[in-house]
Design an enzyme around this catalytic site. Structure first.
Site, PDB file in Angstrom:
ATOM      1  N   GLU A  96     104.452  -2.668  57.225  1.00 17.98           N
ATOM      2  CA  GLU A  96     103.365  -1.808  57.336  1.00 17.98           C
ATOM      3  C   GLU A  96     102.031  -2.219  57.106  1.00 17.98           C
ATOM      4  O   GLU A  96     102.056  -3.288  56.330  1.00 17.98           O
ATOM      5  CB  GLU A  96     103.797  -0.312  56.671  1.00 17.98           C
ATOM      6  CG  GLU A  96     102.789   0.488  56.771  1.00 17.98           C
ATOM      7  CD  GLU A  96     102.444   1.248  58.015  1.00 17.98           C
ATOM      8  OE1 GLU A  96     101.905   0.559  58.828  1.00 17.98           O
ATOM      9  OE2 GLU A  96     102.793   2.423  58.435  1.00 17.98           O
ATOM     10  N   ASP A  97     101.093  -1.725  57.739  1.00 18.47           N
ATOM     11  CA  ASP A  97      99.462  -2.392  57.661  1.00 18.47           C
ATOM     12  C   ASP A  97      99.095  -1.485  56.099  1.00 18.47           C
ATOM     13  O   ASP A  97      98.642  -2.451  55.421  1.00 18.47           O
ATOM     14  CB  ASP A  97      98.798  -2.118  58.633  1.00 18.47           C
ATOM     15  CG  ASP A  97      98.722  -0.430  59.261  1.00 18.47           C
ATOM     16  OD1 ASP A  97      99.671   0.241  58.367  1.00 18.47           O
ATOM     17  OD2 ASP A  97      97.934  -0.329  60.203  1.00 18.47           O
ATOM     18  N   ASP A 100      98.794   5.139  52.954  1.00 21.44           N
ATOM     19  CA  ASP A 100      97.647   6.138  52.469  1.00 21.44           C
ATOM     20  C   ASP A 100      98.370   7.316  51.510  1.00 21.44           C
ATOM     21  O   ASP A 100      98.703   6.953  50.516  1.00 21.44           O
ATOM     22  CB  ASP A 100      96.970   6.579  53.666  1.00 21.44           C
ATOM     23  CG  ASP A 100      95.798   7.463  53.590  1.00 21.44           C
ATOM     24  OD1 ASP A 100      95.212   7.097  52.332  1.00 21.44           O
ATOM     25  OD2 ASP A 100      95.286   8.213  54.275  1.00 21.44           O
ATOM     26  N   PHE A 149      87.786   4.070  53.790  1.00 21.88           N
ATOM     27  CA  PHE A 149      88.412   3.783  54.910  1.00 21.88           C
ATOM     28  C   PHE A 149      88.233   2.599  55.326  1.00 21.88           C
ATOM     29  O   PHE A 149      86.836   1.958  55.391  1.00 21.88           O
ATOM     30  CB  PHE A 149      87.656   4.887  56.149  1.00 21.88           C
ATOM     31  CG  PHE A 149      88.519   4.739  57.285  1.00 21.88           C
ATOM     32  CD1 PHE A 149      89.762   5.468  57.259  1.00 21.88           C
ATOM     33  CD2 PHE A 149      88.488   3.895  58.363  1.00 21.88           C
ATOM     34  CE1 PHE A 149      90.496   5.846  58.406  1.00 21.88           C
ATOM     35  CE2 PHE A 149      89.303   3.996  59.639  1.00 21.88           C
ATOM     36  CZ  PHE A 149      90.402   4.761  59.630  1.00 21.88           C
ATOM     37  N   ARG A 162      90.181  -3.803  65.412  1.00 26.34           N
ATOM     38  CA  ARG A 162      91.464  -4.278  64.958  1.00 26.34           C
ATOM     39  C   ARG A 162      91.667  -6.036  64.675  1.00 26.34           C
ATOM     40  O   ARG A 162      92.004  -6.665  64.311  1.00 26.34           O
ATOM     41  CB  ARG A 162      92.724  -3.998  66.036  1.00 26.34           C
ATOM     42  CG  ARG A 162      93.058  -2.408  66.006  1.00 26.34           C
ATOM     43  CD  ARG A 162      94.213  -2.377  66.799  1.00 26.34           C
ATOM     44  NE  ARG A 162      94.563  -1.137  67.171  1.00 26.34           N
ATOM     45  CZ  ARG A 162      95.074  -0.060  66.544  1.00 26.34           C
ATOM     46  NH1 ARG A 162      95.611  -0.251  65.352  1.00 26.34           N
ATOM     47  NH2 ARG A 162      95.379   1.306  66.678  1.00 26.34           N
TER      48      ARG A 162
END
Ligand code: IMP
Ligand code: MG
Length: 174
Positions: A96-97, A100, A149, A162
């Site tokens: 996973e990136d 959160d 963010f 990206r």
């Protein structure tokens, strides 16, 4: 793209991915694991990570989406693209990136567990621990970051950024 401030440089990313690859190799070598890339954000990470894993493995892709337009995760997740393979009895590592709230992966791990993998673990490049609301066990974490963010290295804001080779913070004025 001057409105992005570098948080984690290309060099720092690559050095940390080296370390993660070393740990994963120690744990998974010889088990022919299935690495599950969560689209789209984890694409760059899984590409760099798996090229450092010198043993047999398989790569699978999943796409999931939260219901609604909110940028906050609702915890209700739809599987948009499922695995192409049966994971029963397999060692599965979700790639996973960023974690959160943890709600997306909590749903995903619950769903994959019903398919009876031999093991199911998570490697995430980034984590925002201060945002966590869901109970979630993550085996490997690249970087813990503050509640800001971030974009780049696969992470987007409205599908932009990206392709940045580093992780940066989006300046809200930008
Ligand atoms: P969670 O369910 O709240 O853990 O949400 C995780 C997902 O939200 C990630 O897979 C990302 O797609 C997205 N996300 C969370 N924080 C960020 C961020 O800082 N930048 C870009 N995407 C983010
Ligand atoms: Mg994601």
């Amino acid at each position: 793209m001057p409105d992005v401030r570098v948080l984690i440089s290309t060099e720092e990313l690559q050095a940390r991915i080296d370390e993660l690859a070393g740990a994963i190799t120690g744990d998974y070598e010889g088990t022919r694991p299935v690495l599950v890339c969560v689209l789209k954000g984890a694409v760059f990470f899984i590409a760099d990570l798996t090229r450092r894993l010198p043993f047999d493995l398989e790569i699978e892709f999943m796409a999931v989406s939260s219901y609604g337009q909110s940028s906050e995760s609702s915890g209700v997740v739809r599987i948009l693209k499922d695995l192409d393979t049966d994971i029963e009895g397999r060692h599965v590592l979700i790639v996973e990136d960023i974690i959160d709230s943890g709600l997306t992966l909590q749903y995903l791990t619950k769903s994959l567990r019903t398919r009876n993998p031999a093991s199911l673990e998570i490697v995430t490049l980034l984590s925002k621990p201060s945002r966590r609301t869901a109970e979630l066990e993550c085996r490997y974490t690249g970087f813990e970051i503050p509640n800001e963010f971030v974009v780049g290295y696969g992470l987007d804001y409205a599908e932009k950024y990206r392709n940045l080779p580093y992780v940066g913070v989006l300046d809200e004025a930008g």
